[in-house]
Scaffold this motif. Sequence first.
Motif, PDB file in Angstrom:
ATOM      1  N   THR A 105     -19.858  -6.413  17.392  1.00  0.00           N
ATOM      2  CA  THR A 105     -19.957  -5.805  16.049  1.00  0.00           C
ATOM      3  C   THR A 105     -18.633  -5.953  15.318  1.00  0.00           C
ATOM      4  OG1 THR A 105     -20.473  -3.801  14.817  1.00  0.00           O
ATOM      5  CG2 THR A 105     -19.351  -3.474  16.905  1.00  0.00           C
ATOM      6  N   THR A 106     -18.721  -6.049  14.008  1.00  0.00           N
ATOM      7  CA  THR A 106     -17.488  -6.067  13.208  1.00  0.00           C
ATOM      8  C   THR A 106     -17.390  -4.805  12.358  1.00  0.00           C
ATOM      9  OG1 THR A 106     -18.652  -7.307  11.512  1.00  0.00           O
ATOM     10  CG2 THR A 106     -17.358  -8.604  13.071  1.00  0.00           C
ATOM     11  N   ASP A 149     -29.471 -12.788   2.389  1.00  0.00           N
ATOM     12  CA  ASP A 149     -28.575 -11.982   1.566  1.00  0.00           C
ATOM     13  C   ASP A 149     -27.526 -12.900   0.967  1.00  0.00           C
ATOM     14  OD1 ASP A 149     -25.903 -11.912   3.089  1.00  0.00           O
ATOM     15  OD2 ASP A 149     -27.341 -11.355   4.675  1.00  0.00           O
ATOM     16  N   LEU A 155     -22.890 -13.584  17.436  1.00  0.00           N
ATOM     17  CA  LEU A 155     -23.816 -12.759  16.678  1.00  0.00           C
ATOM     18  C   LEU A 155     -24.870 -12.023  17.504  1.00  0.00           C
ATOM     19  CD1 LEU A 155     -24.079 -12.528  13.621  1.00  0.00           C
ATOM     20  CD2 LEU A 155     -25.730 -14.392  13.689  1.00  0.00           C
ATOM     21  N   GLY A 209     -20.537   0.431  13.954  1.00  0.00           N
ATOM     22  CA  GLY A 209     -21.636  -0.365  14.517  1.00  0.00           C
ATOM     23  C   GLY A 209     -21.726  -0.236  16.033  1.00  0.00           C
ATOM     24  N   ASN A 217     -28.577  -5.093   7.895  1.00  0.00           N
ATOM     25  CA  ASN A 217     -27.398  -5.950   8.038  1.00  0.00           C
ATOM     26  C   ASN A 217     -27.070  -6.647   6.718  1.00  0.00           C
ATOM     27  OD1 ASN A 217     -26.865  -5.338  10.667  1.00  0.00           O
ATOM     28  ND2 ASN A 217     -27.804  -7.161  11.551  1.00  0.00           N
ATOM     29  N   GLY A 218     -28.136  -7.134   6.013  1.00  0.00           N
ATOM     30  CA  GLY A 218     -27.940  -7.811   4.726  1.00  0.00           C
ATOM     31  C   GLY A 218     -27.310  -6.856   3.722  1.00  0.00           C
ATOM     32  N   LEU A 247     -21.089 -15.503   7.453  1.00  0.00           N
ATOM     33  CA  LEU A 247     -20.667 -15.390   8.857  1.00  0.00           C
ATOM     34  C   LEU A 247     -19.420 -16.221   9.089  1.00  0.00           C
ATOM     35  CD1 LEU A 247     -24.160 -15.935  10.499  1.00  0.00           C
ATOM     36  CD2 LEU A 247     -22.949 -13.752  10.317  1.00  0.00           C
TER      37      LEU A 247
HETATM   38  P1  ADP Z   1     -24.235  -3.959  14.217  1.00  0.00           P
HETATM   39  O1  ADP Z   1     -25.016  -4.021  12.927  1.00  0.00           O
HETATM   40  O2  ADP Z   1     -24.327  -2.616  14.889  1.00  0.00           O
HETATM   41  O3  ADP Z   1     -22.851  -4.453  14.091  1.00  0.00           O
HETATM   42  P2  ADP Z   1     -25.793  -6.194  14.919  1.00  0.00           P
HETATM   43  O4  ADP Z   1     -26.128  -6.796  16.240  1.00  0.00           O
HETATM   44  O5  ADP Z   1     -26.933  -5.917  14.013  1.00  0.00           O
HETATM   45  O6  ADP Z   1     -24.954  -4.918  15.210  1.00  0.00           O
HETATM   46  O7  ADP Z   1     -24.781  -7.182  14.136  1.00  0.00           O
HETATM   47  C1  ADP Z   1     -23.722  -7.753  14.846  1.00  0.00           C
HETATM   48  C2  ADP Z   1     -22.709  -8.305  13.904  1.00  0.00           C
HETATM   49  O8  ADP Z   1     -23.201  -9.479  13.271  1.00  0.00           O
HETATM   50  C3  ADP Z   1     -22.359  -7.441  12.769  1.00  0.00           C
HETATM   51  O9  ADP Z   1     -21.345  -6.495  13.130  1.00  0.00           O
HETATM   52  C4  ADP Z   1     -21.860  -8.444  11.739  1.00  0.00           C
HETATM   53  O10 ADP Z   1     -20.501  -8.789  11.984  1.00  0.00           O
HETATM   54  C5  ADP Z   1     -22.682  -9.636  11.988  1.00  0.00           C
HETATM   55  N1  ADP Z   1     -23.772  -9.738  11.009  1.00  0.00           N
HETATM   56  C6  ADP Z   1     -25.051  -9.347  11.224  1.00  0.00           C
HETATM   57  N2  ADP Z   1     -25.798  -9.616  10.117  1.00  0.00           N
HETATM   58  C7  ADP Z   1     -24.979 -10.145   9.198  1.00  0.00           C
HETATM   59  C8  ADP Z   1     -25.165 -10.641   7.870  1.00  0.00           C
HETATM   60  N3  ADP Z   1     -26.329 -10.600   7.228  1.00  0.00           N
HETATM   61  N4  ADP Z   1     -24.089 -11.124   7.221  1.00  0.00           N
HETATM   62  C9  ADP Z   1     -22.893 -11.175   7.858  1.00  0.00           C
HETATM   63  N5  ADP Z   1     -22.656 -10.736   9.081  1.00  0.00           N
HETATM   64  C10 ADP Z   1     -23.696 -10.222   9.773  1.00  0.00           C
END
Ligand code: ADP
Length: 587
Positions: free
Chosen positions: A530-531, A511, A524, A535, A479-480, A516
């Motif tokens: 997911t964004t 990171d 989250l 994802g 994610n980072g 966010l």
């Molecule tokens: P995915 O990676 O499949 O989207 P996750 O549950 O791991 O699913 O993450 C959900 C959402 O959280 C991501 O789509 C993102 O928008 C946000 N996110 C997660 N980790 C970070 C991060 N380190 N920095 C910014 N946004 C994050």
Amino acid sequence: MLSLCLPQPAAAQAEIRIGVLDFLGAEATVDEWSPLLHHLERSLPGHPLSLLQLDHARMRAAVIAGELDFVITNPGHYVELEAELGASRILTLDGGGGRSPERALGSAVIVRAERAELGTLKDLRGQRVAIVGREGFGGFQLFWGALTAVGLSPDDDLAALHAVGFPMNRVLEAVASGRADAGVVRTCVLESLGAGAAAFRVLAPRNEPGFPCATSTPLYPDWPLASLPHTAPALAKAVAIALLSMEGGRDGLAWAVPADYQAVHELFRRLEIGPYAYLREPTLRVMAQRYWPWVGGFALLMLGWILYTVRVEYLVQKRTAALSAALTERDRLEASARAAQEQADHLARLSVLGELSGTLAHELNQPLATITNYASSVIRRADNGRLTDAALREATAEIAAQAERASAILGRIRAFARKRTAAREGVEPRELATEAIALFRGMMARAPQVSLVDTLPAGARIAVDRLQIQQVLLNLLKNGYDASREQPPARQALEVRLASTDGKLDISVRDYGSGLDATAQQHLFEAFFTTKTDGLGLGLSICRSIAEAHGGRLIATSPAAAPDSDSGPGTCFTLSLPGLTCDHAHD
Ligand code: ADP
């Protein structure tokens, strides 16, 4: 015992044997009953007659031996013979002169006329009392009943109870001489004395209208004449008819139809004597009869207690069964939830791998290309005849090294992707983090810089599921990377920090990426948030459930940017796990 026999007539018929209770003395008895004998002789000619004068015990023995056809006795003795030996009254004496068969007998308690301080039966407390004997009906038992009615007991409350025996005159003598303070005689005995009666007074005389004598007790029926079980009914009938026609005359001896002796029964029951003597015996049955309210109450209590116990037992069993059914159901649900969780974990790991597989192919391509290059150059040199031993050794050594590198990458992925059940083991956090970083970097084409800062004391260990924690770290690193890969190179570095607070292990993944926004901060950790275009939105929700399964938690914070850098705020995820221990042997 006196037997009075009349001469036998010529035509002998059934003998009539009569027993009478002796209470006057031999001569007196003969005088008393001779009119009866003469009347029967006249009325039933041809029947030999005998009259036996007996005391209580002898009369009972004679009845048992079948030596009598009729008995004449006092009411008290009669109810005993009735209950025990089946005597059945057929007539009751009718004394006349104001006495009826029902109200004929009482006890007169006499005291010397001058003893003015003795006024009521209660005044007899502490006095000496003369009686004929305990078996006397008018001579004692009626007095006994009257005494108990005023709350006194002849045995406990009197100074003495002198049994002087028959005839009753002895009682009068005892009182007159001062050997006794009071005496008990049948009603009318005193009045029969004539002038001699003046020296005495009847204590507590009752008002009995029409009754010719003074009485200290209630009045009871007169003596009965009773037939016995073996007496021929025809004979009993003949005697009854004969005696009913007997005139009172000068002797006042007349007979009437039998009186009701219930009052005598009640008196005896109260005194627990005669047929009711058994009430004194403390047998279980008697105790039960006497104390039935208590026994009944106790039995009810016991019954209530038993019912209560049975009910409680039943309820306990019912609840236990319900509880164990609920526990079984809970176990089943837990097992299926665990299986689903494992399945989800597995899918999540595969999903992370899937996301990384594009770069993985690239990563594997590099050792494979190197291997191909070295192999081709060996072939070329061999063809040219320029393949030296040194060149061959170098090429094959490099081929082996590259093949090993590729195999290590695949081995780590295989280990990570395999399906298995959760298992805890003691691990060093530093080793855990190093492995996760190696796995992450091993799968990246252009792996970002990942620094590891370890502030833990030496020998720190924690019991966790190694693969699950690696999965969390891998997710956070990935994610980072996603959040910072569009950023300038200075902001692409990632940082893993190991620290401990209050016996907890904190693993932070930091990171310097996009950070966010408000929506992301709110949702989250929700599944399917997911964004990213590719994802799944499952990573963080699974990471949080893994943290919670370990009794820990996973939180996200947005740290302030360092003032001296152009790096963005980025995001910091901290996984906190309880149970950090320190092996001091390594200090
Ligand atoms: P995915 O990676 O499949 O989207 P996750 O549950 O791991 O699913 O993450 C959900 C959402 O959280 C991501 O789509 C993102 O928008 C946000 N996110 C997660 N980790 C970070 C991060 N380190 N920095 C910014 N946004 C994050």
